[in-house]
Motif scaffolding. Structure first.
Motif, PDB file in Angstrom:
ATOM      1  N   THR A 164       0.842  -1.194   0.000  1.00 42.07           N
ATOM      2  CA  THR A 164       0.000   0.000   0.000  1.00 42.07           C
ATOM      3  C   THR A 164       0.878   1.245   0.000  1.00 42.07           C
ATOM      4  O   THR A 164       1.993   1.231   0.521  1.00 42.07           O
ATOM      5  CB  THR A 164      -0.927   0.039   1.222  1.00 42.07           C
ATOM      6  OG1 THR A 164      -0.135  -0.044   2.422  1.00 42.07           O
ATOM      7  CG2 THR A 164      -1.904  -1.118   1.187  1.00 42.07           C
ATOM      8  N   SER A 165       0.351   2.314  -0.584  1.00 44.03           N
ATOM      9  CA  SER A 165       1.055   3.592  -0.568  1.00 44.03           C
ATOM     10  C   SER A 165       0.934   4.228   0.814  1.00 44.03           C
ATOM     11  O   SER A 165       0.141   3.794   1.651  1.00 44.03           O
ATOM     12  CB  SER A 165       0.481   4.528  -1.635  1.00 44.03           C
ATOM     13  OG  SER A 165      -0.908   4.700  -1.438  1.00 44.03           O
ATOM     14  N   LEU A 166       1.720   5.274   1.052  1.00 42.69           N
ATOM     15  CA  LEU A 166       1.740   5.895   2.373  1.00 42.69           C
ATOM     16  C   LEU A 166       0.383   6.467   2.766  1.00 42.69           C
ATOM     17  O   LEU A 166       0.001   6.441   3.936  1.00 42.69           O
ATOM     18  CB  LEU A 166       2.802   6.996   2.416  1.00 42.69           C
ATOM     19  CG  LEU A 166       4.259   6.523   2.437  1.00 42.69           C
ATOM     20  CD1 LEU A 166       5.198   7.709   2.488  1.00 42.69           C
ATOM     21  CD2 LEU A 166       4.509   5.611   3.632  1.00 42.69           C
ATOM     22  N   ASP A 167      -0.359   6.998   1.791  1.00 45.60           N
ATOM     23  CA  ASP A 167      -1.662   7.573   2.096  1.00 45.60           C
ATOM     24  C   ASP A 167      -2.802   6.561   1.980  1.00 45.60           C
ATOM     25  O   ASP A 167      -3.981   6.930   2.073  1.00 45.60           O
ATOM     26  CB  ASP A 167      -1.950   8.757   1.174  1.00 45.60           C
ATOM     27  CG  ASP A 167      -1.847   8.381  -0.304  1.00 45.60           C
ATOM     28  OD1 ASP A 167      -1.562   7.198  -0.603  1.00 45.60           O
ATOM     29  OD2 ASP A 167      -2.022   9.264  -1.167  1.00 45.60           O
ATOM     30  N   ASN A 168      -2.427   5.272   1.790  1.00 47.81           N
ATOM     31  CA  ASN A 168      -3.408   4.182   1.687  1.00 47.81           C
ATOM     32  C   ASN A 168      -4.413   4.388   0.551  1.00 47.81           C
ATOM     33  O   ASN A 168      -5.515   3.841   0.585  1.00 47.81           O
ATOM     34  CB  ASN A 168      -4.173   4.010   3.004  1.00 47.81           C
ATOM     35  CG  ASN A 168      -3.280   3.513   4.116  1.00 47.81           C
ATOM     36  OD1 ASN A 168      -2.398   2.678   3.901  1.00 47.81           O
ATOM     37  ND2 ASN A 168      -3.483   4.030   5.322  1.00 47.81           N
ATOM     38  N   SER A 169      -4.024   5.165  -0.440  1.00 47.69           N
ATOM     39  CA  SER A 169      -4.937   5.422  -1.559  1.00 47.69           C
ATOM     40  C   SER A 169      -4.856   4.347  -2.641  1.00 47.69           C
ATOM     41  O   SER A 169      -5.801   4.158  -3.391  1.00 47.69           O
ATOM     42  CB  SER A 169      -4.634   6.796  -2.173  1.00 47.69           C
ATOM     43  OG  SER A 169      -3.301   6.841  -2.676  1.00 47.69           O
TER      44      SER A 169
END
Length: 379
Positions: A248-253
């Motif tokens: 997952t990306s840092l912003d959970n997007s």
């Protein structure tokens, strides 16, 4: 006389004031103290239901290209302009020329060496006709196929010892390998793309004098990346190649799917961790991206998962018994960044879902309706 009258009046006033104040104190003494209403906090609770909880290992890392080439020059020459600019972000297909150096001077020396080899073979042909008539034809065929503008063909196979002595003694073999050595070095004046990819770093430009051993840039394949993560040694026996991983990306997007491609066979003596490599493919990914990986390590039977801030330092959690808070001892099995997996919590136990500020054992609370606690009920 006037002085006595004033003193008498003041004395009477003081006596009257004292009597009034005394009566005020007596009246207030019998008033009931105000009753402070008891505040009962409403808390969010859940009912425990033990189940099988998977242990998910969380690790972070940066993406690096699985195929990466650092470009270095093995020869010296002037960087010539090609069909595509040598700039970061420029794409090249497999086999396309990345860099071409001016090799005109060296090419002339190669042609000179090839001409010398040709002349040496031509010089022995009369002797071969007279003394080695059985091998004359294959050498004649070789000489006829010799083209100075093409790569030097392999020498005919020597069939007997006398032929070997004769050919070697005339310096044909050494001249041939000298030419092949020069031809091999000539190819280094042109660097081609080993795979289809993109240039990420360019340290030289057209017209630059490139020197031997100079770094020219970096070339990567942008279709496949891998991420290096460090995992605790306690999971070394359960971490296997081919395991699916969620990234997952840092912003959970955004979420990506990967798999464990390699696991290091040794444990870092300093950090007591083992290194795993996760391979991932996606068109949105770029080298250097920071992602979080969730790896499925193992499963814990008869356990629950709650927020870490619900676990006290004494390895206890709050429970609700008859509208009163109490504490019970639990056994933590695994900690993650935000969660903790617990064992030894009886089924049906009512526990807090969210922390209560100022909570203590014996505190009166009012339980709000909640859900059953399982491995995935507390988010």
């Amino acid at each position: 006389m006037l002085r006595k009258i004033i003193l008498s009046v003041l004395g009477v006033a003081l006596i009257i004031g004292a009597i009034i104040y005394a009566n005020y104190l007596i009246d207030n003494k019998h008033k009931p103290k105000p009753v402070i209403p008891k505040v009962v906090k409403t808390v969010l609770v859940d009912t425990v239901k033990n189940t099988t909880v998977p242990i998910v290992i969380t690790a972070n890392g940066n993406l690096t290209a699985l195929q990466r080439v650092e470009l270095y020059s093995e020869v010296q020459g002037l960087f010539k302009t090609g069909s595509k600019l040598f700039k970061p972000g420029q794409k090249f297909n497999k086999g396309e020329t990345l860099i071409r150096l001016d090799a005109s001077e060296y090419y002339a020396s190669v042609q000179s060496a090839k001409s010398t080899l040709y002349n040496s073979i031509a010089a022995i042909m009369p002797d071969l006709r007279l003394d080695f008539s059985d091998v004359f034809q294959k050498w004649q065929t070789y000489l006829n196929s010799f083209d100075l503008n093409k790569t030097t063909p392999k020498l005919p196979e020597i069939s007997n010892e006398k032929e070997n002595y004769f050919i070697t003694g005339r310096g044909i073999v050494s001249a041939y390998y000298n030419v092949k050595n020069l031809e091999q070095r000539l190819t280094k004046y042109r660097i081609t793309a080993p795979f289809s990819g993109i240039l990420t770093e360019a340290l030289v430009t057209e017209g630059t004098l490139v020197r031997n051993g100079q770094k020219l840039g970096e070339f990567i394949n942008p279709s496949v990346y891998e991420m290096e993560v460090a995992i605790s040694k306690s999971f070394a026996d359960v971490l296997k190649e081919g395991e699916d991983v969620t990234l997952t990306s840092l912003d959970n997007s955004k979420t990506y799917k990967g798999k464990v491609s390699r696991v290091n066979g040794s444990i870092d003596a300093t950090t007591q961790t083992i290194t795993a490599y996760i391979e991932v493919k996606h068109s949105d990914l770029k080298e250097g991206m920071y992602l979080e990986a969730n790896l499925n390590a193992e499963k814990v039977e008869n356990a629950i998962e709650i927020d870490r801030n619900l676990l006290l330092d004494s390895q206890e959690i709050y429970v609700v018994n008859d509208s009163l808070l109490d504490v019970i001892a639990v056994k933590p099995v695994h900690f993650s960044n935000a969660k903790v997996i617990l064992k030894d919590v009886p089924n049906g136990t009512i526990i807090l879902r969210k922390p209560v500020p100022g909570a203590y054992a014996g505190m009166h609370v009012k339980a709000a309706k909640g859900n059953t606690v399982t491995s995935d009920s507390i988010q």
